[in-house]
Design a protein around this motif. Sequence first.
Motif, PDB file in Angstrom:
ATOM      1  N   TYR A  83      54.184 -21.736  63.180  1.00 34.11           N
ATOM      2  CA  TYR A  83      54.922 -21.296  64.359  1.00 34.11           C
ATOM      3  C   TYR A  83      56.227 -20.566  64.008  1.00 34.11           C
ATOM      4  CZ  TYR A  83      51.891 -24.235  67.309  1.00 34.11           C
ATOM      5  OH  TYR A  83      50.816 -24.795  67.971  1.00 34.11           O
ATOM      6  N   HIS A 122      52.380 -30.971  64.347  1.00 31.92           N
ATOM      7  CA  HIS A 122      51.861 -30.245  65.505  1.00 31.92           C
ATOM      8  C   HIS A 122      50.766 -29.247  65.168  1.00 31.92           C
ATOM      9  CE1 HIS A 122      56.198 -31.172  66.191  1.00 31.92           C
ATOM     10  NE2 HIS A 122      55.729 -31.648  67.318  1.00 31.92           N
ATOM     11  N   THR A 123      50.596 -28.907  63.896  1.00 28.53           N
ATOM     12  CA  THR A 123      49.644 -27.852  63.548  1.00 28.53           C
ATOM     13  C   THR A 123      48.675 -28.318  62.475  1.00 28.53           C
ATOM     14  OG1 THR A 123      51.115 -26.925  61.862  1.00 28.53           O
ATOM     15  CG2 THR A 123      51.338 -26.054  64.092  1.00 28.53           C
ATOM     16  N   GLN A 127      45.600 -23.664  63.653  1.00 22.89           N
ATOM     17  CA  GLN A 127      46.821 -22.850  63.676  1.00 22.89           C
ATOM     18  C   GLN A 127      47.008 -22.074  62.365  1.00 22.89           C
ATOM     19  OE1 GLN A 127      46.764 -26.124  64.667  1.00 22.89           O
ATOM     20  NE2 GLN A 127      46.879 -25.683  66.873  1.00 22.89           N
ATOM     21  N   ALA A 201      52.163 -20.833  71.994  1.00 24.12           N
ATOM     22  CA  ALA A 201      52.394 -22.277  71.987  1.00 24.12           C
ATOM     23  C   ALA A 201      53.751 -22.651  72.583  1.00 24.12           C
ATOM     24  CB  ALA A 201      52.293 -22.807  70.559  1.00 24.12           C
TER      25      ALA A 201
END
Length: 248
Positions: A83, A122-123, A127, A201
Amino acid sequence: MNDLDKASAGAARATWIVAAPLIVLIALGFGFWLGRQHAPRAETLPTLGRAPPFRDFRNQLGRPVASAQFAGKLQVVTFLDPYCTNDCPLIALHLVALENDLRLAQLQQHVQLVAFNVDPWHTGPAQTAAFMREYGWNPDDTRWQFLSAAPAATRRVVRQGYHVDYAQVSLAAEAAADARAKARGDYVPQPQVANALAAQARPDFDVAHNDMLVLVGTHGHLRWLSADADSINDVHLVNLIRRLLRQR
Protein backbone atom coordinates in the motif's frame (compact mmCIF):
# COMPACT_ATOMS: atom_id res chain seq x y z
CA MET A 1 87.80 -8.90 -44.56
CA ASN A 2 89.02 -12.46 -45.09
CA ASP A 3 86.77 -15.47 -45.49
CA LEU A 4 87.09 -16.39 -41.81
CA ASP A 5 86.02 -12.94 -40.68
CA LYS A 6 83.10 -13.00 -43.14
CA ALA A 7 81.95 -16.35 -41.81
CA SER A 8 82.14 -15.10 -38.22
CA ALA A 9 80.15 -11.99 -39.04
CA GLY A 10 77.51 -14.08 -40.87
CA ALA A 11 77.19 -16.41 -37.92
CA ALA A 12 76.77 -13.47 -35.54
CA ARG A 13 74.02 -12.00 -37.76
CA ALA A 14 72.26 -15.36 -37.92
CA THR A 15 72.42 -15.72 -34.15
CA TRP A 16 70.97 -12.24 -33.67
CA ILE A 17 68.16 -12.92 -36.15
CA VAL A 18 67.18 -16.02 -34.18
CA ALA A 19 67.63 -14.45 -30.74
CA ALA A 20 65.92 -11.10 -31.40
CA PRO A 21 62.33 -12.45 -31.45
CA LEU A 22 63.01 -14.41 -28.26
CA ILE A 23 64.30 -11.28 -26.53
CA VAL A 24 61.23 -9.33 -27.65
CA LEU A 25 58.91 -12.08 -26.41
CA ILE A 26 60.69 -12.23 -23.05
CA ALA A 27 60.47 -8.44 -22.71
CA LEU A 28 56.77 -8.45 -23.58
CA GLY A 29 56.10 -11.28 -21.15
CA PHE A 30 57.93 -9.49 -18.34
CA GLY A 31 56.05 -6.28 -19.09
CA PHE A 32 52.70 -8.11 -19.03
CA TRP A 33 53.58 -9.77 -15.70
CA LEU A 34 54.74 -6.46 -14.22
CA GLY A 35 51.58 -4.73 -15.40
CA ARG A 36 49.39 -7.36 -13.74
CA GLN A 37 51.22 -6.89 -10.46
CA HIS A 38 50.41 -3.17 -10.47
CA ALA A 39 46.92 -3.35 -12.05
CA PRO A 40 44.09 -2.53 -9.61
CA ARG A 41 42.19 -5.64 -8.57
CA ALA A 42 38.50 -5.76 -7.68
CA GLU A 43 38.35 -5.92 -3.92
CA THR A 44 36.54 -8.93 -2.50
CA LEU A 45 33.26 -7.88 -0.94
CA PRO A 46 33.09 -8.69 2.77
CA THR A 47 30.87 -11.25 4.45
CA LEU A 48 28.48 -9.40 6.77
CA GLY A 49 26.72 -12.33 8.39
CA ARG A 50 24.27 -14.98 7.35
CA ALA A 51 20.83 -14.43 5.85
CA PRO A 52 18.04 -15.70 8.13
CA PRO A 53 16.50 -19.02 7.07
CA PHE A 54 12.71 -19.23 6.76
CA ARG A 55 9.92 -21.62 5.80
CA ASP A 56 6.50 -20.17 6.65
CA PHE A 57 6.15 -17.68 3.79
CA ARG A 58 3.96 -17.59 0.69
CA ASN A 59 4.70 -15.81 -2.56
CA GLN A 60 2.40 -13.64 -4.69
CA LEU A 61 0.77 -16.78 -6.11
CA GLY A 62 -0.03 -18.12 -2.65
CA ARG A 63 2.57 -20.90 -2.97
CA PRO A 64 4.74 -21.86 0.03
CA VAL A 65 8.34 -20.69 -0.23
CA ALA A 66 11.35 -21.60 1.92
CA SER A 67 14.81 -20.03 1.91
CA ALA A 68 16.31 -23.38 0.88
CA GLN A 69 14.72 -22.92 -2.57
CA PHE A 70 17.16 -20.09 -3.29
CA ALA A 71 20.31 -22.10 -2.53
CA GLY A 72 23.02 -21.52 -5.14
CA LYS A 73 21.51 -18.26 -6.39
CA LEU A 74 22.51 -14.72 -5.61
CA GLN A 75 19.54 -12.96 -3.99
CA VAL A 76 18.58 -9.31 -4.36
CA VAL A 77 16.48 -8.74 -1.22
CA THR A 78 14.17 -5.78 -0.55
CA PHE A 79 11.38 -4.93 1.92
CA LEU A 80 8.14 -3.50 0.53
CA ASP A 81 4.64 -2.44 1.59
CA PRO A 82 1.97 -3.10 -1.09
CA TYR A 83 0.00 0.00 0.00
CA CYS A 84 3.04 2.29 -0.05
CA THR A 85 2.78 5.56 -2.01
CA ASN A 86 6.36 6.83 -1.75
CA ASP A 87 9.56 4.76 -1.96
CA CYS A 88 8.24 1.22 -2.48
CA PRO A 89 6.83 1.82 -5.99
CA LEU A 90 10.15 3.39 -6.97
CA ILE A 91 12.01 0.33 -5.67
CA ALA A 92 9.65 -1.93 -7.60
CA LEU A 93 10.38 -0.02 -10.81
CA HIS A 94 14.10 -0.39 -10.09
CA LEU A 95 13.70 -4.16 -9.71
CA VAL A 96 11.88 -4.44 -13.03
CA ALA A 97 14.67 -2.47 -14.74
CA LEU A 98 17.32 -4.53 -12.93
CA GLU A 99 15.83 -7.78 -14.18
CA ASN A 100 15.97 -6.46 -17.74
CA ASP A 101 19.63 -5.51 -17.25
CA LEU A 102 20.39 -8.96 -15.83
CA ARG A 103 18.77 -10.55 -18.86
CA LEU A 104 20.88 -8.45 -21.23
CA ALA A 105 23.99 -9.39 -19.23
CA GLN A 106 22.95 -13.09 -19.37
CA LEU A 107 22.98 -13.26 -15.56
CA GLN A 108 19.30 -13.71 -14.81
CA GLN A 109 19.52 -17.48 -14.38
CA HIS A 110 21.94 -16.93 -11.47
CA VAL A 111 19.89 -14.29 -9.61
CA GLN A 112 16.69 -14.37 -7.55
CA LEU A 113 14.76 -11.21 -6.65
CA VAL A 114 13.11 -11.45 -3.23
CA ALA A 115 10.86 -8.91 -1.49
CA PHE A 116 9.48 -9.31 2.04
CA ASN A 117 6.05 -7.84 2.74
CA VAL A 118 6.34 -5.47 5.72
CA ASP A 119 2.57 -5.15 6.15
CA PRO A 120 1.75 -8.65 7.38
CA TRP A 121 -1.31 -7.33 9.30
CA HIS A 122 -3.43 -6.26 6.31
CA THR A 123 -1.91 -7.63 3.10
CA GLY A 124 -0.93 -10.98 1.60
CA PRO A 125 -0.55 -12.73 -1.78
CA ALA A 126 -3.53 -11.00 -3.41
CA GLN A 127 -2.13 -7.55 -2.64
CA THR A 128 1.50 -8.40 -3.46
CA ALA A 129 0.44 -9.81 -6.84
CA ALA A 130 -1.60 -6.68 -7.61
CA PHE A 131 1.33 -4.47 -6.56
CA MET A 132 3.76 -6.30 -8.84
CA ARG A 133 1.36 -6.15 -11.76
CA GLU A 134 0.80 -2.43 -11.25
CA TYR A 135 4.50 -1.63 -11.59
CA GLY A 136 5.25 -3.78 -14.60
CA TRP A 137 5.92 -7.33 -13.39
CA ASN A 138 3.95 -10.44 -14.28
CA PRO A 139 3.23 -12.13 -10.90
CA ASP A 140 3.40 -15.54 -12.60
CA ASP A 141 7.11 -14.91 -13.20
CA THR A 142 8.70 -16.18 -9.99
CA ARG A 143 12.15 -14.78 -10.75
CA TRP A 144 10.79 -12.12 -8.39
CA GLN A 145 9.13 -13.55 -5.28
CA PHE A 146 7.13 -11.16 -3.08
CA LEU A 147 6.83 -13.05 0.21
CA SER A 148 4.24 -12.72 2.98
CA ALA A 149 3.87 -14.47 6.33
CA ALA A 150 2.17 -14.11 9.68
CA PRO A 151 3.32 -11.12 11.79
CA ALA A 152 5.48 -13.26 14.11
CA ALA A 153 7.31 -14.99 11.24
CA THR A 154 7.77 -11.68 9.42
CA ARG A 155 9.21 -10.07 12.56
CA ARG A 156 11.66 -12.94 13.06
CA VAL A 157 13.03 -12.76 9.52
CA VAL A 158 12.79 -9.05 8.69
CA ARG A 159 13.47 -7.32 12.02
CA GLN A 160 15.51 -9.92 13.88
CA GLY A 161 17.22 -11.52 10.86
CA TYR A 162 17.85 -8.66 8.44
CA HIS A 163 17.66 -5.91 11.12
CA VAL A 164 15.20 -3.92 9.02
CA ASP A 165 12.78 -1.98 11.20
CA TYR A 166 9.14 -1.45 10.29
CA ALA A 167 6.07 -0.23 12.17
CA GLN A 168 2.45 0.55 11.46
CA VAL A 169 1.72 4.26 11.96
CA SER A 170 -1.69 5.93 11.76
CA LEU A 171 -2.03 8.65 9.12
CA ALA A 172 -3.11 11.08 11.84
CA ALA A 173 0.05 10.41 13.87
CA GLU A 174 2.15 10.71 10.73
CA ALA A 175 0.57 14.05 9.84
CA ALA A 176 1.19 15.34 13.39
CA ALA A 177 4.85 14.27 13.19
CA ASP A 178 5.21 16.06 9.83
CA ALA A 179 3.68 19.22 11.32
CA ARG A 180 6.16 19.18 14.21
CA ALA A 181 9.06 18.68 11.78
CA LYS A 182 7.86 21.63 9.66
CA ALA A 183 7.64 23.80 12.78
CA ARG A 184 11.23 22.86 13.70
CA GLY A 185 12.39 23.49 10.14
CA ASP A 186 13.75 19.99 9.56
CA TYR A 187 10.88 18.51 7.55
CA VAL A 188 12.01 16.39 4.60
CA PRO A 189 9.17 15.70 2.14
CA GLN A 190 8.85 12.18 0.78
CA PRO A 191 8.16 11.44 -2.89
CA GLN A 192 4.53 10.73 -3.64
CA VAL A 193 3.89 7.99 -6.21
CA ALA A 194 0.48 6.90 -7.47
CA ASN A 195 -0.58 3.48 -6.17
CA ALA A 196 -3.95 2.31 -7.49
CA LEU A 197 -4.03 -0.52 -4.95
CA ALA A 198 -3.72 1.94 -2.05
CA ALA A 199 -6.24 4.30 -3.65
CA GLN A 200 -8.76 1.46 -3.78
CA ALA A 201 -8.09 0.14 -0.26
CA ARG A 202 -7.77 3.62 1.32
CA PRO A 203 -5.85 2.46 4.41
CA ASP A 204 -5.87 4.80 7.42
CA PHE A 205 -2.29 3.85 8.25
CA ASP A 206 1.18 3.82 6.79
CA VAL A 207 4.00 1.34 7.34
CA ALA A 208 7.21 3.17 8.17
CA HIS A 209 10.24 1.05 7.35
CA ASN A 210 13.87 1.10 6.23
CA ASP A 211 14.38 1.20 2.46
CA MET A 212 17.06 -1.48 2.58
CA LEU A 213 18.44 -3.52 -0.30
CA VAL A 214 20.64 -6.51 0.49
CA LEU A 215 22.72 -8.77 -1.74
CA VAL A 216 22.85 -12.34 -0.41
CA GLY A 217 25.61 -14.48 -1.89
CA THR A 218 25.14 -17.92 -3.40
CA HIS A 219 26.07 -19.58 -0.08
CA GLY A 220 23.53 -17.59 1.94
CA HIS A 221 25.84 -14.90 3.35
CA LEU A 222 25.05 -11.18 3.44
CA ARG A 223 27.59 -9.56 1.11
CA TRP A 224 26.43 -5.99 0.46
CA LEU A 225 23.65 -3.64 1.56
CA SER A 226 22.31 -0.15 0.96
CA ALA A 227 19.83 1.94 2.94
CA ASP A 228 18.69 3.76 -0.23
CA ALA A 229 17.07 1.02 -2.27
CA ASP A 230 14.93 3.53 -4.19
CA SER A 231 17.92 5.37 -5.66
CA ILE A 232 20.55 2.69 -6.36
CA ASN A 233 21.87 2.75 -9.91
CA ASP A 234 20.90 -0.48 -11.69
CA VAL A 235 24.18 -0.62 -13.64
CA HIS A 236 26.08 -0.41 -10.34
CA LEU A 237 23.98 -3.27 -8.98
CA VAL A 238 24.67 -5.43 -12.04
CA ASN A 239 28.40 -4.82 -11.62
CA LEU A 240 28.22 -5.79 -7.93
CA ILE A 241 26.27 -8.92 -8.83
CA ARG A 242 28.83 -9.85 -11.48
CA ARG A 243 31.66 -9.41 -8.97
CA LEU A 244 29.95 -11.59 -6.38
CA LEU A 245 29.23 -14.32 -8.91
CA ARG A 246 32.90 -14.35 -9.90
CA GLN A 247 33.97 -14.57 -6.24
CA ARG A 248 31.64 -17.38 -5.23
